[in-house]
Scaffold this active site. Structure first.
Site, PDB file in Angstrom:
ATOM      1  N   TYR A  38     -29.968  68.410  42.000  1.00 15.69           N
ATOM      2  CA  TYR A  38     -30.784  68.578  43.218  1.00 15.69           C
ATOM      3  C   TYR A  38     -32.216  68.957  42.855  1.00 15.69           C
ATOM      4  O   TYR A  38     -33.165  68.516  43.505  1.00 15.69           O
ATOM      5  CB  TYR A  38     -30.184  69.644  44.135  1.00 15.69           C
ATOM      6  CG  TYR A  38     -28.932  69.186  44.833  1.00 15.69           C
ATOM      7  CD1 TYR A  38     -28.996  68.485  46.035  1.00 15.69           C
ATOM      8  CD2 TYR A  38     -27.671  69.447  44.308  1.00 15.69           C
ATOM      9  CE1 TYR A  38     -27.849  68.050  46.679  1.00 15.69           C
ATOM     10  CE2 TYR A  38     -26.516  69.025  44.947  1.00 15.69           C
ATOM     11  CZ  TYR A  38     -26.615  68.314  46.124  1.00 15.69           C
ATOM     12  OH  TYR A  38     -25.471  67.890  46.763  1.00 15.69           O
ATOM     13  N   LYS A  85     -22.697  62.120  44.172  1.00 10.11           N
ATOM     14  CA  LYS A  85     -23.536  62.480  43.048  1.00 10.11           C
ATOM     15  C   LYS A  85     -22.764  63.412  42.124  1.00 10.11           C
ATOM     16  O   LYS A  85     -21.871  64.111  42.643  1.00 10.11           O
ATOM     17  CB  LYS A  85     -24.858  63.127  43.471  1.00 10.11           C
ATOM     18  CG  LYS A  85     -24.793  64.198  44.554  1.00 10.11           C
ATOM     19  CD  LYS A  85     -23.952  65.439  44.390  1.00 10.11           C
ATOM     20  CE  LYS A  85     -24.128  66.368  43.249  1.00 10.11           C
ATOM     21  NZ  LYS A  85     -23.173  67.527  43.284  1.00 10.11           N
TER      22      LYS A  85
HETATM   23  P1  NAD Z   1     -12.686  69.189  44.653  1.00 10.05           P
HETATM   24  O1  NAD Z   1     -12.120  69.768  43.414  1.00 10.05           O
HETATM   25  O2  NAD Z   1     -12.615  69.994  45.895  1.00 10.05           O
HETATM   26  O3  NAD Z   1     -12.025  67.772  44.961  1.00 10.05           O
HETATM   27  C1  NAD Z   1     -11.754  66.827  43.954  1.00 10.05           C
HETATM   28  C2  NAD Z   1     -10.650  65.914  44.402  1.00 10.05           C
HETATM   29  O4  NAD Z   1     -10.332  65.020  43.347  1.00 10.05           O
HETATM   30  C3  NAD Z   1      -9.352  66.677  44.743  1.00 10.05           C
HETATM   31  O5  NAD Z   1      -8.795  66.145  45.907  1.00 10.05           O
HETATM   32  C4  NAD Z   1      -8.453  66.388  43.566  1.00 10.05           C
HETATM   33  O6  NAD Z   1      -7.075  66.377  43.905  1.00 10.05           O
HETATM   34  C5  NAD Z   1      -8.922  64.989  43.160  1.00 10.05           C
HETATM   35  N1  NAD Z   1      -8.606  64.667  41.772  1.00 10.05           N
HETATM   36  C6  NAD Z   1      -8.103  63.500  41.351  1.00 10.05           C
HETATM   37  N2  NAD Z   1      -7.896  63.503  40.021  1.00 10.05           N
HETATM   38  C7  NAD Z   1      -8.281  64.718  39.601  1.00 10.05           C
HETATM   39  C8  NAD Z   1      -8.292  65.324  38.319  1.00 10.05           C
HETATM   40  N3  NAD Z   1      -7.886  64.692  37.221  1.00 10.05           N
HETATM   41  N4  NAD Z   1      -8.746  66.594  38.234  1.00 10.05           N
HETATM   42  C9  NAD Z   1      -9.189  67.248  39.339  1.00 10.05           C
HETATM   43  N5  NAD Z   1      -9.204  66.707  40.577  1.00 10.05           N
HETATM   44  C10 NAD Z   1      -8.739  65.466  40.709  1.00 10.05           C
HETATM   45  O7  NAD Z   1     -14.186  68.800  44.316  1.00 10.05           O
HETATM   46  P2  NAD Z   1     -15.371  68.518  45.338  1.00 10.05           P
HETATM   47  O8  NAD Z   1     -16.211  69.735  45.442  1.00 10.05           O
HETATM   48  O9  NAD Z   1     -14.842  67.925  46.584  1.00 10.05           O
HETATM   49  O10 NAD Z   1     -16.248  67.443  44.502  1.00 10.05           O
HETATM   50  C11 NAD Z   1     -15.903  66.073  44.461  1.00 10.05           C
HETATM   51  C12 NAD Z   1     -17.173  65.261  44.220  1.00 10.05           C
HETATM   52  O11 NAD Z   1     -18.060  65.463  45.299  1.00 10.05           O
HETATM   53  C13 NAD Z   1     -17.948  65.652  42.960  1.00 10.05           C
HETATM   54  O12 NAD Z   1     -18.485  64.513  42.358  1.00 10.05           O
HETATM   55  C14 NAD Z   1     -19.067  66.533  43.471  1.00 10.05           C
HETATM   56  O13 NAD Z   1     -20.239  66.470  42.664  1.00 10.05           O
HETATM   57  C15 NAD Z   1     -19.313  65.924  44.827  1.00 10.05           C
HETATM   58  N6  NAD Z   1     -19.832  66.893  45.796  1.00 10.05           N
HETATM   59  C16 NAD Z   1     -20.962  66.592  46.469  1.00 10.05           C
HETATM   60  C17 NAD Z   1     -21.481  67.475  47.378  1.00 10.05           C
HETATM   61  C18 NAD Z   1     -22.717  67.122  48.151  1.00 10.05           C
HETATM   62  O14 NAD Z   1     -23.250  67.991  48.836  1.00 10.05           O
HETATM   63  N7  NAD Z   1     -23.189  65.886  48.078  1.00 10.05           N
HETATM   64  C19 NAD Z   1     -20.858  68.706  47.601  1.00 10.05           C
HETATM   65  C20 NAD Z   1     -19.679  68.984  46.905  1.00 10.05           C
HETATM   66  C21 NAD Z   1     -19.176  68.070  46.000  1.00 10.05           C
END
Ligand code: NAD
Length: 367
Positions: A216, A132
């Site tokens: 949420y 999401k």
């Molecule tokens: P994060 O920044 O920790 O991870 C993002 C990943 O994408 C990294 O591995 C990064 O290297 C990669 N990436 C690839 N191209 C990129 C770019 N151009 N810029 C930045 N990063 C790039 O983020 P996250 O917290 O893991 O979030 C990722 C997704 O998961 C989002 O869509 C977020 O909404 C979702 N999320 C959902 C929940 C949940 O509880 N359902 C919790 C956290 C995150």
């Protein structure tokens, strides 16, 4: 009635809660191999929450990794025993088509990359679980749904709360009439967003707190009411001198009116902590705080003048495992998905209406 039996009579997010989500082995999966997930984007959510949970799944396991950073492939490949033949970078991603060990793709990338990587997975013949918010516009969501449909593959959105026992129980209580006729839902979500991350860059996030955490509040108001809103009125409050908010909003609050007359008051913030909802009816209320966190949910109910703390037994699978297994089980058994692409699209259309209402400073009537 037991919780398991009662969950089966739920509407909304409770509907379709299959035996597998509750940990029961089903006859049709016995003797069949587990389905294999490729995880796309090895960031914090993927590596800290999702990948460890895949080892606990009944119907699925981790089989492939997709990342732009070779050192992450080395690290997590070694940690999870994933061979190099099952490592992909973003350019070579489409080669997952030729890997029969990959059945399912979990897209855990920044929001603006969800549509592209989900569509490429569908076109490679894989079923998709996408985080999401589903994408950054309703048009992108529609394209994702069309791609999955054309490939005859499933598309699910990472609404983990649809698999979380306290959220399911709250829905069950509301539907059972415990609180009487629901008249008011308050739903508040927010956290302090650290500067310097992709979430604060509109090109990658598609928007601010609403896309990330306010969703949420929105999704909970919909599953708690069991209705779709007919009117939305929103206000934004963002300090544009705060360097975090050059391109995205901080706080956006909105009201929704449902066909029954119930009103939802929703909060979304990047500068204050909130994680709670309460459904109030003419006979009492049901509340969760924290409501949608990873763990530690706390439920209270009010019945007449009495306030009760409610503790539920531990489930066989936590919300993450149940969600991961749900897609695999749905593929294996051909059963309908909870949290489908259509669910993600509904939220995205409402997100667009919330932004529009705040921008145009007027209530938006929904068809
Ligand atoms: P994060 O920044 O920790 O991870 C993002 C990943 O994408 C990294 O591995 C990064 O290297 C990669 N990436 C690839 N191209 C990129 C770019 N151009 N810029 C930045 N990063 C790039 O983020 P996250 O917290 O893991 O979030 C990722 C997704 O998961 C989002 O869509 C977020 O909404 C979702 N999320 C959902 C929940 C949940 O509880 N359902 C919790 C956290 C995150």
């Amino acid at each position: 009635m037991s919780i398991v039996a009662r969950r089966k009579v739920l509407g909304g997010i409770g509907a379709g809660l299959a035996a597998g989500a509750l940990g029961g082995a089903s006859a049709w999966t016995q003797g069949k191999r587990k389905l294999g997930y490729a995880v796309v984007g090895l960031g914090s959510y993927a590596t800290q929450q999702i990948m460890p949970r895949l080892a606990q799944c009944e119907f699925a396991e981790l089989r492939a990794l997709v990342s732009g950073m070779p050192e992450k492939l080395e690290k997590f490949g070694a940690q999870y025993g994933i061979p190099r033949t099952h490592w992909y970078d973003y350019r070579g991603y489409d080669r997952i088509r030729d890997n029969p060990d990959i059945d399912l793709v979990y897209v855990v990338l920044p929001n603006s990359m969800h549509a592209e990587y989900s569509i490429r997975a569908s076109q490679a013949g894989k079923h998709v679980l996408c985080e999401k918010p589903m994408a950054v516009s309703a048009a992108e969501c529609e394209a994702m749904i069309a791609a999955a449909r054309a490939a005859r593959r499933k598309l699910m959105i990472g609404y983990r709360c649809h698999f979380e026992r306290y959220n399911l129980h709250a829905v069950e209580l509301v539907r059972s009439g415990f609180a009487g006729r629901p008249t008011l839902i308050t739903s508040e979500h927010g956290f302090y967003a650290r500067p310097g991350q992709w979430r604060l860059d509109r090109a990658l996030s598609g928007g601010g707190s609403l896309m990330d955490i306010g969703i949420y509040s929105l999704n909970a108001a919909r599953y708690l009411s069991g209705e779709e809103p007919v009117e939305i009125s929103a206000m934004e409050s963002t300090d544009r001198d705060d360097e975090r908010f050059r391109t995205v909003e901080d706080r956006i609050d909105w009201q929704m009116r449902f066909p029954s007359g119930a009103i939802a008051n929703c909060v979304s913030s990047y500068s204050s902590g909130h994680n709670a909802f309460r459904v109030t009816g003419n006979r009492g209320w049901v509340e969760l705080e924290p409501a949608t966190s990873y763990a530690g949910h706390r439920m209270r109910t009010r019945e007449g003048g009495r306030i009760n703390d409610v503790t539920l037994p531990a489930p066989a699978k936590d919300q993450f495992v149940a969600q991961l297994d749900h897609l695999a089980e749905s593929v294996l058994s051909g059963t309908a998905l909870r949290a489908s692409g259509e669910e993600g699209l509904r939220d995205m259309r409402l997100i667009e209406a919330i932004y529009r209402s705040a921008r145009e400073r007027r209530a938006i009537t929904l068809a």
